[in-house]
Scaffold this motif. Structure first.
Motif, PDB file in Angstrom:
ATOM      1  N   ILE A   1       0.834  -1.201   0.000  1.00  0.00           N
ATOM      2  CA  ILE A   1       0.000   0.000   0.000  1.00  0.00           C
ATOM      3  C   ILE A   1       0.867   1.248   0.000  1.00  0.00           C
ATOM      4  O   ILE A   1       1.764   1.387   0.837  1.00  0.00           O
ATOM      5  N   SER A   2       0.615   2.144  -0.947  1.00  0.00           N
ATOM      6  CA  SER A   2       1.272   3.448  -0.835  1.00  0.00           C
ATOM      7  C   SER A   2       0.310   4.596  -1.121  1.00  0.00           C
ATOM      8  O   SER A   2       0.476   5.683  -0.593  1.00  0.00           O
ATOM      9  N   ARG A   3      -0.705   4.321  -1.943  1.00  0.00           N
ATOM     10  CA  ARG A   3      -1.651   5.404  -2.264  1.00  0.00           C
ATOM     11  C   ARG A   3      -3.005   5.130  -1.611  1.00  0.00           C
ATOM     12  O   ARG A   3      -3.552   4.047  -1.747  1.00  0.00           O
ATOM     13  N   VAL A   4      -3.538   6.134  -0.946  1.00  0.00           N
ATOM     14  CA  VAL A   4      -4.783   5.965  -0.201  1.00  0.00           C
ATOM     15  C   VAL A   4      -5.823   6.973  -0.662  1.00  0.00           C
ATOM     16  O   VAL A   4      -5.486   8.130  -0.943  1.00  0.00           O
ATOM     17  N   ALA A   5      -7.065   6.540  -0.752  1.00  0.00           N
ATOM     18  CA  ALA A   5      -8.179   7.484  -0.936  1.00  0.00           C
ATOM     19  C   ALA A   5      -9.109   7.360   0.255  1.00  0.00           C
ATOM     20  O   ALA A   5      -9.282   6.275   0.807  1.00  0.00           O
TER      21      ALA A   5
ATOM     22  N   GLY B   1      -4.805   0.704  11.553  1.00  0.00           N
ATOM     23  CA  GLY B   1      -3.456   1.276  11.498  1.00  0.00           C
ATOM     24  C   GLY B   1      -2.374   0.205  11.510  1.00  0.00           C
ATOM     25  O   GLY B   1      -1.500   0.185  10.625  1.00  0.00           O
ATOM     26  N   PRO B   2      -2.415  -0.703  12.516  1.00  0.00           N
ATOM     27  CA  PRO B   2      -1.400  -1.764  12.547  1.00  0.00           C
ATOM     28  C   PRO B   2      -1.416  -2.642  11.284  1.00  0.00           C
ATOM     29  O   PRO B   2      -0.363  -3.044  10.796  1.00  0.00           O
ATOM     30  N   TRP B   3      -2.623  -2.894  10.758  1.00  0.00           N
ATOM     31  CA  TRP B   3      -2.703  -3.699   9.536  1.00  0.00           C
ATOM     32  C   TRP B   3      -2.053  -2.951   8.352  1.00  0.00           C
ATOM     33  O   TRP B   3      -1.294  -3.526   7.582  1.00  0.00           O
ATOM     34  N   ILE B   4      -2.318  -1.645   8.251  1.00  0.00           N
ATOM     35  CA  ILE B   4      -1.693  -0.855   7.180  1.00  0.00           C
ATOM     36  C   ILE B   4      -0.175  -0.878   7.343  1.00  0.00           C
ATOM     37  O   ILE B   4       0.565  -1.091   6.389  1.00  0.00           O
ATOM     38  N   ALA B   5       0.271  -0.672   8.600  1.00  0.00           N
ATOM     39  CA  ALA B   5       1.719  -0.638   8.849  1.00  0.00           C
ATOM     40  C   ALA B   5       2.373  -1.926   8.342  1.00  0.00           C
ATOM     41  O   ALA B   5       3.480  -1.902   7.804  1.00  0.00           O
ATOM     42  N   GLY B   6       1.656  -3.055   8.476  1.00  0.00           N
ATOM     43  CA  GLY B   6       2.192  -4.323   8.004  1.00  0.00           C
ATOM     44  C   GLY B   6       2.099  -4.495   6.496  1.00  0.00           C
ATOM     45  O   GLY B   6       2.722  -5.397   5.924  1.00  0.00           O
ATOM     46  N   SER B   7       1.323  -3.635   5.843  1.00  0.00           N
ATOM     47  CA  SER B   7       1.150  -3.758   4.392  1.00  0.00           C
ATOM     48  C   SER B   7       1.944  -2.721   3.615  1.00  0.00           C
ATOM     49  O   SER B   7       1.923  -2.690   2.398  1.00  0.00           O
ATOM     50  N   ILE B   8       2.576  -1.817   4.359  1.00  0.00           N
ATOM     51  CA  ILE B   8       3.442  -0.829   3.709  1.00  0.00           C
ATOM     52  C   ILE B   8       4.754  -1.531   3.421  1.00  0.00           C
ATOM     53  O   ILE B   8       5.108  -2.481   4.110  1.00  0.00           O
ATOM     54  N   ASP B   9       5.468  -1.075   2.441  1.00  0.00           N
ATOM     55  CA  ASP B   9       6.784  -1.622   2.136  1.00  0.00           C
ATOM     56  C   ASP B   9       7.576  -1.742   3.442  1.00  0.00           C
ATOM     57  O   ASP B   9       8.062  -0.753   3.986  1.00  0.00           O
ATOM     58  N   ALA B  10       7.660  -2.975   3.943  1.00  0.00           N
ATOM     59  CA  ALA B  10       8.159  -3.167   5.304  1.00  0.00           C
ATOM     60  C   ALA B  10       9.651  -2.894   5.432  1.00  0.00           C
ATOM     61  O   ALA B  10      10.157  -2.730   6.535  1.00  0.00           O
ATOM     62  N   ARG B  11      10.356  -2.831   4.314  1.00  0.00           N
ATOM     63  CA  ARG B  11      11.802  -2.628   4.414  1.00  0.00           C
ATOM     64  C   ARG B  11      12.154  -1.167   4.670  1.00  0.00           C
ATOM     65  O   ARG B  11      13.248  -0.857   5.098  1.00  0.00           O
ATOM     66  N   THR B  12      11.213  -0.268   4.347  1.00  0.00           N
ATOM     67  CA  THR B  12      11.564   1.148   4.442  1.00  0.00           C
ATOM     68  C   THR B  12      10.845   1.837   5.596  1.00  0.00           C
ATOM     69  O   THR B  12       9.848   1.342   6.098  1.00  0.00           O
ATOM     70  N   VAL B  13      11.376   2.969   5.989  1.00  0.00           N
ATOM     71  CA  VAL B  13      10.752   3.763   7.052  1.00  0.00           C
ATOM     72  C   VAL B  13      10.573   5.202   6.565  1.00  0.00           C
ATOM     73  O   VAL B  13      11.195   5.616   5.596  1.00  0.00           O
ATOM     74  N   VAL B  14       9.720   5.930   7.273  1.00  0.00           N
ATOM     75  CA  VAL B  14       9.486   7.330   6.932  1.00  0.00           C
ATOM     76  C   VAL B  14      10.356   8.209   7.818  1.00  0.00           C
ATOM     77  O   VAL B  14      10.493   7.945   9.011  1.00  0.00           O
ATOM     78  N   ALA B  15      10.943   9.216   7.242  1.00  0.00           N
ATOM     79  CA  ALA B  15      11.675  10.208   8.041  1.00  0.00           C
ATOM     80  C   ALA B  15      11.095  11.579   7.703  1.00  0.00           C
ATOM     81  O   ALA B  15      10.828  11.871   6.535  1.00  0.00           O
TER      82      ALA B  15
ATOM     83  N   ASP C   1      -4.394   2.350  -3.852  1.00  0.00           N
ATOM     84  CA  ASP C   1      -4.258   0.939  -3.473  1.00  0.00           C
ATOM     85  C   ASP C   1      -5.205   0.602  -2.335  1.00  0.00           C
ATOM     86  O   ASP C   1      -5.562  -0.548  -2.128  1.00  0.00           O
ATOM     87  N   LEU C   2      -5.522   1.632  -1.548  1.00  0.00           N
ATOM     88  CA  LEU C   2      -6.353   1.420  -0.369  1.00  0.00           C
ATOM     89  C   LEU C   2      -7.407   2.511  -0.317  1.00  0.00           C
ATOM     90  O   LEU C   2      -7.087   3.691  -0.442  1.00  0.00           O
ATOM     91  N   VAL C   3      -8.663   2.109  -0.133  1.00  0.00           N
ATOM     92  CA  VAL C   3      -9.728   3.083   0.052  1.00  0.00           C
ATOM     93  C   VAL C   3     -10.289   2.884   1.459  1.00  0.00           C
ATOM     94  O   VAL C   3     -10.636   1.767   1.841  1.00  0.00           O
ATOM     95  N   ILE C   4     -10.319   3.963   2.236  1.00  0.00           N
ATOM     96  CA  ILE C   4     -10.891   3.895   3.579  1.00  0.00           C
ATOM     97  C   ILE C   4     -12.186   4.690   3.573  1.00  0.00           C
ATOM     98  O   ILE C   4     -12.185   5.881   3.245  1.00  0.00           O
ATOM     99  N   SER C   5     -13.277   4.026   3.919  1.00  0.00           N
ATOM    100  CA  SER C   5     -14.577   4.687   3.909  1.00  0.00           C
ATOM    101  C   SER C   5     -15.129   4.801   5.316  1.00  0.00           C
ATOM    102  O   SER C   5     -14.914   3.928   6.156  1.00  0.00           O
ATOM    103  N   THR C   6     -15.829   5.911   5.600  1.00  0.00           N
ATOM    104  CA  THR C   6     -16.547   6.010   6.878  1.00  0.00           C
ATOM    105  C   THR C   6     -17.984   6.413   6.612  1.00  0.00           C
ATOM    106  O   THR C   6     -18.276   7.141   5.660  1.00  0.00           O
ATOM    107  N   GLY C   7     -18.877   5.923   7.456  1.00  0.00           N
ATOM    108  CA  GLY C   7     -20.281   6.304   7.389  1.00  0.00           C
ATOM    109  C   GLY C   7     -21.127   5.318   6.601  1.00  0.00           C
ATOM    110  O   GLY C   7     -20.618   4.486   5.846  1.00  0.00           O
ATOM    111  N   GLY C   8     -22.434   5.397   6.834  1.00  0.00           N
ATOM    112  CA  GLY C   8     -23.370   4.568   6.092  1.00  0.00           C
ATOM    113  C   GLY C   8     -23.408   3.114   6.506  1.00  0.00           C
ATOM    114  O   GLY C   8     -23.826   2.247   5.749  1.00  0.00           O
ATOM    115  N   LEU C   9     -22.931   2.824   7.727  1.00  0.00           N
ATOM    116  CA  LEU C   9     -22.935   1.444   8.217  1.00  0.00           C
ATOM    117  C   LEU C   9     -24.063   1.190   9.199  1.00  0.00           C
ATOM    118  O   LEU C   9     -24.180   0.109   9.756  1.00  0.00           O
ATOM    119  N   GLY C  10     -24.877   2.191   9.441  1.00  0.00           N
ATOM    120  CA  GLY C  10     -25.917   2.076  10.454  1.00  0.00           C
ATOM    121  C   GLY C  10     -27.031   1.125  10.040  1.00  0.00           C
ATOM    122  O   GLY C  10     -26.989   0.547   8.956  1.00  0.00           O
TER     123      GLY C  10
END
Ligand code: ATP
Ligand code: MG
Length: 426
Positions: free
Chosen positions: A2-6, A171-185, A63-72
Motif C-alpha cells: 500500500i502506498s496510495r490511499v483514498a 493502522g497496525p494492519w496498514i503498517a504491516g502492508s506498507i513496504d516493510a523494508r523502508t521507514v518514513v523520516a 491501493d487502499l480506500v478507507i470509507s466512513t459512514g453509512g454502516l448504520g
C-alpha cells in the motif's frame, strides 16, 4: 503493497453542510503521517449511485480506500450493499456479530429493533474489524482494479468509534502492508516572516522533488514547512538530516523552531536560556502578547508584567511616556513605543521589554498613519530599538500579527540575533 490511499466519506449530513468532514481530516492526517500518499478525499450523500461512483473513482486512484459512514441499521445506510455489489459478492450473515449486537442491547436493558441485525451482514469475503464501542463493526476486503490489488476498509461514521477501530486494528494492519523494508523520516520547520510562495521558491531551490516530499501548512501568521521521505532504515535519517541542513542554511533565522513547537514556547526557552525576564507594554495588541506568553506552563519563570496602556493617560501614568512625546509624535509612533518599552522595563525591573502601539482599525486611519500602522520597540540594557511596520487586514488579524512580531523580536533578542530583521511580508 500500500502506498496510495483514498478517503471516502458518506452521508447526507456532509453534503448538505450540516457537519464538517472531520473523519476525513483525521484519517488523512493519520495516513500521511505513516508516509502514505493520500490521493483523494471524496464525500458523497446517501445515494447508491453516488456511493458507487465515489468507490470506483477512489479504486481507480488508490491501493487502499478507507470509507466512513453509512454502516448504520437504517435504510439510508447503503455502504455495505454497495460495496458487496462492487465486489460482485453476496452478503453473508455473521452469527457471532449478531450475538454481540443482541448482547449489547441486553446489557443496556433495551429491546433490539430487528433492523439492527443489518449490521451483522458483510460482503462474503470481508474480514470483520471489531468495534469495541458500538454496534456496527467495520470490515476490510480486497478486489482487483486496473490489473492491481486494491484494499477496501469500511468503518462506521461515529468519530470516536472510528478513531478507536483505526488505531487498534486498521493502522497496525496498514503498517504491516506498507513496504516493510523502508521507514518514513520527516522534519518540520516552523517559520515566520517569509511568505508561502517565497518559502516554496527558496525551499524548492535547494531540494528536488525526487529527494523528498515538501509540504507547507499555513496557519497564519506562521507557516510550517515539512519534509518527508521514505528509505531504508539505515539511510532515512541521514538523508533527511542532510536535506534539513540545506533548508536551515537557506531559511536561516526565519525558522523559529523545529517539530511541533509554538512561537511562545520558543520565546520562553530562549529567555530562560539567556536568564532573562520580560515585561510588556501593550497598546494596540491589548494584552494578546501577555496572553500568548502565559499559554506556556512555567512562564512565571521569566514573565514579570504586562502593562496594557491603551489611553494616552495610561501611557503617561503607568509607563512614564512624556506628554511632549505624545503631543509631538502622536501615540502611534516609534518615539512613544520606545518610551513605553523603557518605562515597562524600568517599572517591572525586567531584563527586556517590548512595546506595541498601532492602529488596528477599522476606523481611525489617516494618510500619514493608515490602519495597520504598528510601531514596536524593544528595550534592554544592551540595546534600544524601534521599527514602524505597515500591517494589513482586519482588526483581529492586525492584533495577531503584532503579537507575532513582538514575540519574534523577543526570540531574536534572546538568541542574540538582529531584532529589526524580523518582518512580515504578504
Ligand atoms: P451508525 O448509524 O451506526 O451510528 P454509521 O456508519 O451509519 O453509524 P453515520 O450514520 O453515517 O454512521 O454517522 C453517525 C454519526 O457520525 C453522525 O452523528 C454523524 O454526524 C457522524 N459522522 C458521520 N460521518 C462523519 C464524518 N465524515 N465526519 C464527522 N462526523 C461524521
Ligand atoms: Mg448514516
Amino acid at each position: 503493497m500500500i502506498s496510495r490511499v483514498a478517503i471516502l466519506s458518506t452521508g447526507d449530513e456532509l453534503t448538505s453542510g450540516k457537519i464538517a468532514d472531520t473523519n476525513a481530516q483525521w484519517l488523512a492526517d493519520r495516513c500521511s503521517s505513516m508516509g502514505l500518499d493520500v490521493v483523494a478525499v471524496l464525500g458523497v450523500g446517501d445515494h447508491r449511485d453516488r456511493i458507487t461512483w465515489a468507490w470506483e473513482n477512489a479504486l481507480a486512484q488508490a491501493d487502499l480506500v478507507i470509507s466512513t459512514g453509512g454502516l448504520g441499521p437504517t435504510s439510508d445506510d447503503l455502504t455495505t450493499e454497495t460495496v458487496a455489489a462492487l465486489l460482485g459478492e453476496p452478503l453473508r450473515f455473521d452469527p457471532e456479530v449478531a450475538n454481540r449486537i443482541r448482547a449489547m442491547f441486553r446489557a443496556m436493558g433495551r429491546e433490539m429493533p430487528e433492523n439492527n441485525l443489518r449490521q451483522a451482514y458483510f460482503p462474503e469475503s470481508a474480514v470483520v474489524i471489531p468495534n469495541p464501542l458500538g454496534t456496527a463493526p467495520g470490515y476490510r476486503a480486497s478486489c482487483r482494479r486496473g490489473g492491481a490489488d486494491r484494499q477496501l476498509v469500511v468503518l462506521p461514521g461515529v468519530p470516536r468509534e472510528m478513531f478507536r477501530m483505526f488505531d487498534e486494528t486498521v493502522g497496525p494492519w496498514i503498517a504491516g502492508s506498507i513496504d516493510a523494508r523502508t521507514v518514513v523520516a520527516t522534519r518540520t520547520f516552523q517559520t515566520f516572516g517569509v511568505s508561502e510562495s517565497a518559502l516554496d521558491e527558496r525551499v524548492g531551490g535547494v531540494i528536488r522533488p525526487d529527494e523528498a516530499r515538501i509540504s507547507y501548512r499555513a496557519s497564519f501568521p506562521k507557516i510550517a514547512v515539512k519534509l518527508m521521505l521514505r528509505d531504508l532504515p539505515d539511510r532515512a535519517e541521514g538523508r533527511i538530516e542532510e536535506l534539513a541542513g540545506r533548508v536551515r542554511a537557506e531559511l536561516g533565522t526565519a525558522i523559529y523552531g523545529e517539530g511541533e513547537v509554538s512561537m511562545e514556547e520558543v520565546v520562553g526557552r530562549a529567555l530562560t536560556g539567556r536568564g532573562a525576564t520580560v515585561a510588556l507594554a501593550e497598546s494596540c495588541s491589548g494584552g494578546l502578547i501577555g496572553h500568548r506568553l502565559t499559554e506556556v506552563p512555567g512562564s512565571s519563570a521569566y514573565f514579570i508584567a504586562d502593562y496594557v496602556a491603551y489611553s494616552n493617560a495610561a501611557k503617561r501614568d503607568i509607563l512614564g511616556v512624556s506628554a511632549t512625546t505624545l503631543e509631538q509624535h502622536g501615540a502611534v509612533s516609534e518615539e512613544v513605543a520606545r518610551e513605553m518599552a523603557a518605562g515597562a522595563r524600568r517599572r517591572a525591573g525586567a531584563t527586556v521589554a517590548v512595546a506595541t502601539t498601532g492602529l488596528a482599525g477599522p476606523e481611525g486611519g489617516t494618510p500619514e498613519k493608515p490602519v495597520g500602522t504598528v510601531c514596536l520597540a524593544l528595550s534592554a540594557a544592551d540595546q534600544e530599538v524601534s521599527r514602524r511596520h505597515q500591517l494589513w487586514g482586519s482588526r483581529d488579524w492586525i492584533k495577531l500579527l503584532t503579537s507575532q512580531l513582538a514575540l519574534d523580536w523577543l526570540r531574536r533578542w534572546a538568541l542574540g540575533l538582529s531584532v529589526v530583521e524580523s518582518g512580515f511580508r504578504k
